[in-house]
Design a protein around this motif. Structure first.
Motif, PDB file in Angstrom:
ATOM      1  N   VAL A   1      20.948 -10.199  -3.105  1.00 37.87           N
ATOM      2  CA  VAL A   1      22.349 -10.025  -3.499  1.00 37.87           C
ATOM      3  C   VAL A   1      22.937 -11.331  -4.029  1.00 37.87           C
ATOM      4  O   VAL A   1      23.669 -11.341  -5.014  1.00 37.87           O
ATOM      5  N   ASP A   2      22.620 -12.447  -3.361  1.00 37.42           N
ATOM      6  CA  ASP A   2      23.149 -13.761  -3.749  1.00 37.42           C
ATOM      7  C   ASP A   2      24.670 -13.715  -3.854  1.00 37.42           C
ATOM      8  O   ASP A   2      25.264 -14.091  -4.864  1.00 37.42           O
ATOM      9  N   ALA A   3      25.299 -13.231  -2.799  1.00 32.32           N
ATOM     10  CA  ALA A   3      26.745 -13.026  -2.803  1.00 32.32           C
ATOM     11  C   ALA A   3      27.504 -14.341  -2.779  1.00 32.32           C
ATOM     12  O   ALA A   3      27.056 -15.318  -2.188  1.00 32.32           O
ATOM     13  N   PRO A   4      28.683 -14.391  -3.394  1.00 33.87           N
ATOM     14  CA  PRO A   4      29.563 -15.565  -3.269  1.00 33.87           C
ATOM     15  C   PRO A   4      30.236 -15.519  -1.899  1.00 33.87           C
ATOM     16  O   PRO A   4      31.157 -14.729  -1.676  1.00 33.87           O
ATOM     17  N   VAL A   5      29.784 -16.344  -0.980  1.00 34.60           N
ATOM     18  CA  VAL A   5      30.226 -16.283   0.414  1.00 34.60           C
ATOM     19  C   VAL A   5      30.847 -17.604   0.845  1.00 34.60           C
ATOM     20  O   VAL A   5      30.304 -18.677   0.563  1.00 34.60           O
ATOM     21  N   LEU A   6      31.953 -17.510   1.547  1.00 34.98           N
ATOM     22  CA  LEU A   6      32.535 -18.665   2.222  1.00 34.98           C
ATOM     23  C   LEU A   6      32.360 -18.423   3.718  1.00 34.98           C
ATOM     24  O   LEU A   6      33.047 -17.588   4.307  1.00 34.98           O
ATOM     25  N   GLU A   7      31.388 -19.132   4.314  1.00 38.25           N
ATOM     26  CA  GLU A   7      31.073 -18.937   5.722  1.00 38.25           C
ATOM     27  C   GLU A   7      31.989 -19.792   6.613  1.00 38.25           C
ATOM     28  O   GLU A   7      32.746 -20.616   6.134  1.00 38.25           O
TER      29      GLU A   7
END
Length: 430
Positions: free
Chosen positions: A104-110
């Motif tokens: 997926v390579d999602a744009p994530v802010l962890e």
């Protein structure tokens, strides 16, 4: 360590804007991201911990799926292993999720906790987080419905030397002190944790709840395979006999451990596990139980046999050749109801609470919740324009909160998001 497209927080004072913000980086949120990327829609996934955190940190060591591997069908990432009718163990589940994360390579802010979501007067949403503020045209809440562990207030009155754990913190029998263990609750987690302790040779007391059970295999096949052929997993909530009431049902207990088998509490009792009814109170050093053990066991067995009878009917209707099936007959009966247990004399040194979770959506300022704190929605679409939910039990079908049905739900929500974007674009153009 995940392979998500991790994004650094915005340190400016201005609230960063995205077309869509997705709250939650589990399989539901990542599935939404998959379809948003496919549609070319700008978005950001906000995750309180790390992506798929729950699978890594809130499952015991011997955990495995209770559904066969072929039902692992995250969008664009079906199970491709060589054991479709097996049951992935914890490390295999994590490896499967890691592959999905990378794909997926999602744009994530962890490490970003969402603290408040509210509708803006001008339209869209304001999203306040531990890593700054954001705005979005639309928001998808993908944080699930299992937020606050349920532990009764009576737990506060238990002796300090008794170790108490909630099911999400249980790991294995070796981490508990020597002595007997009381497991409270017999849903999927409670029944499997009780089995884990029992197989390790621990003395187990089990406070049995009202959870139903089902067979693992019947008439030559996994029951899940039969139910899939019967289209049970495609039944939408509005066609279920219980309608939305099915969302309150406790999951049937069964296990995929060691290739899959029934969980029969009566057989455990024959082998030395002590079964009691629902735990109600602690008085004068004695645990107090409701006199409902016989009814709970009988009800679970009735459900077991009723499911098998529905499979019998399907086999007969379609003329399918299959081994003969026989109804379950109890292998053990309680001599009576025991409603009190002296805590000191029992040798109980630890308690595992397995009585579920409560939802907590108090951080969402929107008029979409009922009196029990659950959002009103149709297939995840709420009455509040631009606000959606995904990953809840029976959001649309049985598989909505599972690997098997999340793709269908996510696709539907993103189709709705895309339609809203198109409608706005058309309105602006006019």
């Amino acid at each position: 360590m995940s392979n998500a497209n991790i994004i650094a927080p915005d340190t400016t004072n201005a609230a960063a804007h995205h077309t869509v913000i997705v709250v939650g980086g589990g399989q539901a949120g990542l599935s939404i991201s998959y379809y948003l990327k496919e549609a070319g829609i700008d978005h950001l996934v906000l995750e309180k911990h790390t992506v798929t955190h729950t699978w890594r940190s809130q499952r015991w060591d011997a955990f495995c799926l209770v559904t066969p591997n072929w039902q692992c069908a995250l969008p664009g990432y079906p199970y491709r292993g060589d054991d479709p009718h097996g049951f992935m163990k914890k490390d295999e589940i994590i490896a499967y999720l890691d592959g999905f994360i990378a794909m997926v390579d999602a744009p994530v802010l962890e490490h970003t906790e969402v603290r408040k979501i509210k509708r803006l007067a001008s339209g869209g949403y304001f999203v306040s987080t531990s890593n700054g503020d954001f705005t979005a045209d639309q928001v998808v809440v993908a944080s699930g419905g299992y937020h606050t562990p349920i532990v009764p207030r009576m737990a506060e009155r238990l002796p300090n030397d008794i170790v108490q754990l909630q099911s999400s913190h249980y790991r294995n029998p070796q981490t508990l002190p020597e002595g007997a263990v009381l497991v409270v609750g017999s849903g999927q987690s409670g029944a499997q944790i009780a089995e884990d302790l029992h197989l390790a040779g621990r003395k187990v007391y089990l406070a049995v709840g009202e959870a139903p059970r089902c067979a693992r295999f019947y008439r030559g096949r996994d029951v899940v395979d039969w139910l899939a052929d019967m289209r049970y997993y495609d039944m939408p909530v509005d066609q279920h006999p219980l309608r939305e009431g099915v969302r309150d049902n406790t999951n049937h207990y069964v296990t995929g451990r060691d290739g899959g088998r029934d969980i029969d509490l009566r057989r455990f009792a024959l082998e030395g596990m002590e079964l009691y009814g629902r735990l109600d109170d602690l008085r004068d050093g004695c645990l107090q139980f409701a006199p409902n053990l016989i009814d709970a066991l009988d009800s679970a067995d009735d459900t077991y046999n009723r499911i098998n009878m529905s499979i019998d009917g399907f086999i007969d209707k379609h003329g399918i050749e299959a081994p003969v099936g026989v109804p379950y007959e109890p292998v053990w009966q309680p001599e009576g109801e025991r409603t009190s247990l002296d805590l000191a004399e029992s040798g109980i040194t630890s308690i595992v609470w397995c009585i579920g979770f409560r939802p907590d959506f108090s951080w969402i300022d929107a008029p979409v919740f009922n009196g029990r704190g659950y959002p009103a929605h149709v297939r995840g679409i709420t009455p509040q324009a631009g606000l959606y939910f995904i990953g809840l039990p029976w959001l649309h079908t049985w598989g909505s909160g599972r690997f098997s049905g999340i793709a269908r739900d996510a696709g539907h929500v993103v189709d709705t998001i895309r339609s809203a974007i198109d409608a706005t674009s058309t309105s602006l153009a006019a």
